[in-house]
Design an enzyme around this catalytic site. Structure first.
Site, mmCIF file in Angstrom:
data_model
loop_
_atom_site.group_PDB
_atom_site.id
_atom_site.type_symbol
_atom_site.label_atom_id
_atom_site.label_comp_id
_atom_site.label_asym_id
_atom_site.label_seq_id
_atom_site.Cartn_x
_atom_site.Cartn_y
_atom_site.Cartn_z
ATOM 1 N N HIS A 3 1.521 -1.294 -0.046
ATOM 2 C CA HIS A 3 -0.352 -0.302 0.280
ATOM 3 C C HIS A 3 0.676 1.487 0.463
ATOM 4 O O HIS A 3 0.317 2.071 -0.666
ATOM 5 C CB HIS A 3 -1.212 0.324 1.478
ATOM 6 C CG HIS A 3 -2.259 -0.972 0.925
ATOM 7 N ND1 HIS A 3 -3.327 -0.379 0.398
ATOM 8 C CD2 HIS A 3 -2.865 -2.088 1.571
ATOM 9 C CE1 HIS A 3 -3.811 -1.580 0.638
ATOM 10 N NE2 HIS A 3 -3.605 -2.065 0.899
ATOM 11 N N GLU A 25 -7.264 -2.676 -3.488
ATOM 12 C CA GLU A 25 -6.915 -4.086 -3.066
ATOM 13 C C GLU A 25 -6.238 -4.854 -4.353
ATOM 14 O O GLU A 25 -5.283 -5.303 -5.044
ATOM 15 C CB GLU A 25 -7.717 -5.075 -2.725
ATOM 16 C CG GLU A 25 -8.118 -4.472 -0.934
ATOM 17 C CD GLU A 25 -6.514 -4.720 -0.066
ATOM 18 O OE1 GLU A 25 -5.533 -5.072 -0.599
ATOM 19 O OE2 GLU A 25 -6.322 -3.926 1.066
ATOM 20 N N SER A 69 1.819 -7.893 -4.282
ATOM 21 C CA SER A 69 2.239 -7.838 -2.894
ATOM 22 C C SER A 69 2.197 -9.282 -2.319
ATOM 23 O O SER A 69 2.313 -10.619 -2.008
ATOM 24 C CB SER A 69 1.729 -7.280 -1.473
ATOM 25 O OG SER A 69 0.440 -8.042 -0.797
#
Length: 302
Positions: free
Chosen positions: A145, A186, A205
């Site tokens: 993030h 996301e 990620s």
């Protein structure tokens, strides 16, 4: 299962799930990061995750993610110190990272975002959890993030999300807003450099979803439409069946100034869509085969 669930859904990241941890002493649920308490083994987990993602993401992550990463005091050898990150973040976009023990209630989460504070778990996964974790840890929250929080459009968009969160809860439409967050912050993709690039933290990620989202034949890739996204369920325990694509990052800045009220009303009146549904009204960038999910049993959809 895979690391797609490194970024748990809205209801999994805070809200009702917050009962999993004890309430901290501070009313805003923040805690000290405890950077000096990290062990060499924990720094090694960060290094393993960091190095494999930074080798994988060139040509896959959007320019804004790459630029944000380059401008932050974040490297492979140690878990980032939030204080050092904040020195750069505050100057750039007014954001800061605050440590939390894990899951926090809705109102706390929204309050932090509305005030440009990003709650990040201060713990890191165990070595056997490299590819699967139920609750977002410091690698997902910080690596995934924080680079995008260096971008003014994303910075404004996530603050607007926080400001709109309590309103959505009061209106009983938090599920609709959660889907927008899920399919943008996301798991969002953006058109860039003649192709599609990653800007969503859940993809950035995730070692395997970074490849799946861009290269696999299975998922749909559909042009982003706000009302359509509000009606679309998502998967919280596996790869996404559909990804929604924005034309450029500044499109999110436009969304930060949109009154979601009329969209909520129309979304409430219209049909709900399963994650893999393709509509005749969709602008389909690439229609997936669906083979991956047809070959699997179960899966949690919200």
């Amino acid at each position: 299962m895979n690391e797609a669930v490194d970024s748990a859904g809205l209801s999994e990241k805070h809200g009702s799930a917050a009962g999993v941890v004890s309430k901290p002493e501070r009313p805003d649920w923040t805690i000290d990061q405890g950077w000096k308490n990290y062990t060499p083994e924990q720094h090694q987990v960060w290094k393993t995750l960091f190095e494999r993602q930074t080798k994988l993401l060139p040509g896959r992550a959007c320019d804004e993610f790459v630029q944000g990463m380059q401008n932050l005091p974040m490297g492979p050898d140690e878990i980032p110190d939030f204080n050092r990150l904040n020195e750069v973040l505050v100057r750039r976009t007014g954001w800061q990272v605050v440590a939390v023990p894990g899951l926090v209630p809705d109102e706390v989460f929204f309050e932090h975002l509305a005030n440009r504070r990003f709650p990040a778990g201060n713990f890191i996964r165990e070595p056997h959890q490299l590819d699967y974790l139920e609750e977002p840890d410091v690698f997902h929250d910080v690596f995934g993030h924080v680079p995008m929080l260096m971008n003014p459009s994303i910075a404004d968009y996530i603050q607007a999300y926080g400001m709109g969160g309590l309103r959505a809860r009061d209106l009983g439409v938090l599920d609709k807003l959660a889907r927008v967050y899920w399919y943008t912050v996301e798991f969002g993709l953006v058109r860039q450099n003649g192709g599609l690039r990653i800007y969503g933290a859940g993809i950035a990620s995730s070692y395997t979803e970074s490849v799946f989202a861009l290269s696999a034949a299975s998922p749909n890739r559909i042009a982003f439409d706000l009302e359509r996204v509000m009606r679309t369920h998502y998967r919280i325990d596996d790869f996404q069946e559909s990804y929604f694509v924005i034309e450029d990052i500044d499109r999110l800045l436009d969304l930060a100034h949109v009154d979601f009220g009329p969209f909520y009303r129309r979304a409430e009146e219209g049909p709900e869509h399963l994650p893999g549904t393709v509509l005749s009204t969709d602008h389909v960038i690439s229609r997936g085969t669906g083979d991956y999910h047809r070959g699997r049993i179960g899966g949690v959809v919200t």
